[in-house]
Motif scaffolding. Structure first.
Motif, PDB file in Angstrom:
ATOM      1  N   THR A 226     -39.855  -6.640 -24.838  1.00  0.00           N
ATOM      2  CA  THR A 226     -38.603  -5.930 -25.136  1.00  0.00           C
ATOM      3  C   THR A 226     -38.438  -5.210 -23.513  1.00  0.00           C
ATOM      4  OG1 THR A 226     -40.180  -3.730 -25.023  1.00  0.00           O
ATOM      5  CG2 THR A 226     -39.495  -4.973 -27.037  1.00  0.00           C
TER       6      THR A 226
ATOM      7  N   TYR B 133     -35.926 -16.424 -24.281  1.00  0.00           N
ATOM      8  CA  TYR B 133     -36.436 -16.619 -25.543  1.00  0.00           C
ATOM      9  C   TYR B 133     -37.461 -15.481 -25.950  1.00  0.00           C
ATOM     10  CZ  TYR B 133     -39.727 -18.762 -28.786  1.00  0.00           C
ATOM     11  OH  TYR B 133     -40.679 -18.970 -29.808  1.00  0.00           O
ATOM     12  N   ASN B 134     -38.228 -14.867 -24.747  1.00  0.00           N
ATOM     13  CA  ASN B 134     -39.030 -13.853 -25.143  1.00  0.00           C
ATOM     14  C   ASN B 134     -38.484 -12.393 -25.643  1.00  0.00           C
ATOM     15  OD1 ASN B 134     -41.507 -15.229 -24.575  1.00  0.00           O
ATOM     16  ND2 ASN B 134     -41.737 -14.830 -22.532  1.00  0.00           N
ATOM     17  N   THR B 135     -37.296 -12.408 -24.961  1.00  0.00           N
ATOM     18  CA  THR B 135     -36.846 -11.097 -25.396  1.00  0.00           C
ATOM     19  C   THR B 135     -35.981 -11.114 -26.546  1.00  0.00           C
ATOM     20  OG1 THR B 135     -34.721 -11.668 -23.955  1.00  0.00           O
ATOM     21  CG2 THR B 135     -36.383 -10.438 -22.974  1.00  0.00           C
ATOM     22  N   ASN B 136     -35.429 -12.361 -26.934  1.00  0.00           N
ATOM     23  CA  ASN B 136     -34.609 -12.407 -28.289  1.00  0.00           C
ATOM     24  C   ASN B 136     -35.739 -12.575 -29.259  1.00  0.00           C
ATOM     25  OD1 ASN B 136     -32.180 -12.736 -27.023  1.00  0.00           O
ATOM     26  ND2 ASN B 136     -32.006 -14.861 -27.213  1.00  0.00           N
ATOM     27  N   THR B 137     -36.879 -13.114 -29.098  1.00  0.00           N
ATOM     28  CA  THR B 137     -37.890 -13.170 -30.308  1.00  0.00           C
ATOM     29  C   THR B 137     -38.428 -11.788 -30.358  1.00  0.00           C
ATOM     30  OG1 THR B 137     -39.525 -14.214 -28.843  1.00  0.00           O
ATOM     31  CG2 THR B 137     -38.124 -15.491 -30.207  1.00  0.00           C
ATOM     32  N   GLY B 138     -38.327 -10.856 -29.474  1.00  0.00           N
ATOM     33  CA  GLY B 138     -39.314  -9.454 -29.428  1.00  0.00           C
ATOM     34  C   GLY B 138     -40.470  -9.458 -28.613  1.00  0.00           C
ATOM     35  N   VAL B 139     -40.970 -10.654 -28.345  1.00  0.00           N
ATOM     36  CA  VAL B 139     -42.263 -11.053 -27.569  1.00  0.00           C
ATOM     37  C   VAL B 139     -42.089  -9.736 -26.317  1.00  0.00           C
ATOM     38  CG1 VAL B 139     -43.363 -12.344 -26.209  1.00  0.00           C
ATOM     39  CG2 VAL B 139     -42.527 -13.187 -28.230  1.00  0.00           C
TER      40      VAL B 139
END
Length: 218
Positions: free
Chosen positions: A197, A189-195
């Motif tokens: 990288t 979730y964090n990587t997909n949303t760009g929170v």
């Protein structure tokens, strides 16, 4: 102080019941508190401890090894290998050739929580197992905390108020002789949303590696 939960730990009724459901559905899964992942060199070799949130349902809860079986492990173990904290090939199963070197991994909450959301009481109960893990490594010099819950539970396990050491990606603090490095959790979730990288994540471990290498004497 109890150092490890029993395989059928019932301290947290909600988590105990959730595991019982999954033991019925998937009897061949681990479906129990997930133990720390320790390095080949034993406790004395650990200079870095990584603290995560909790086992993923189809990740560590299935395989019995932290960050094994879901996307978060792909990013974490690739990063650990690049900075010399792991060797071998990560194939998302506990019998692969992956080994930790100078590092250990544990979750702040040992049992999988519904929707990956432990309650405050569950986090507090499980700290009785986190604290002795931190204390068992005589040469521990750095901790990387993955996400707010892992960070706050680690700070409390070290006997400090979280207000003094607030969470923030890339923040660094010092408690006694241990350097604390904070990172957003490496979840999909964090990587997909760009929170988060991959480079942001790597920066945290690059800083931890540099800190540990500073203390190496030729």
């Amino acid at each position: 102080m109890i150092s490890e939960p029993s395989p059928d730990c019932a301290i947290c009724p909600r988590l105990h019941a959730f595991l019982a459901e999954w033991r019925e559905k998937e009897p061949h899964w681990h479906n129990a508190p997930v133990p720390p992942f320790l390095p080949v060199g034993g406790d004395e070799s650990v200079e870095l401890l990584i603290v995560g949130l909790a086992p993923g349902l189809r990740g560590a809860n299935r395989t019995g090894r932290p960050f094994t079986g879901d996307y978060a492990g792909d990013l974490l173990y690739r990063t650990l290998g690049d900075f010399g904290f792991a060797r071998g090939k990560f194939e998302a199963r506990p019998d692969d050739s992956l080994e930790l070197t100078g590092a250990a991994i544990v979750n702040a909450v040992r049992c999988v929580p519904p929707e990956n959301k432990p309650t405050g009481a569950e986090i507090n109960h499980c700290r009785q197992f986190l604290t002795p893990v931190i204390r068992r490594f005589p040469n521990l010099r750095a901790i990387v905390t993955l996400g707010t819950i892992a960070h706050q539970s680690t700070i409390r396990a070290l006997g400090q108020p979280v207000s003094k050491y607030p969470f923030g990606h890339g923040r660094v603090g010092m408690i006694d002789d241990i350097r604390i490095f904070s990172s957003y959790h490496c979840s999909r979730y964090n990587t997909n949303t760009g929170v988060l990288t991959e480079e942001m994540f790597r920066d945290v471990f690059r800083a931890a590696r540099a800190f540990l290498d500073e203390g190496v004497r030729e």
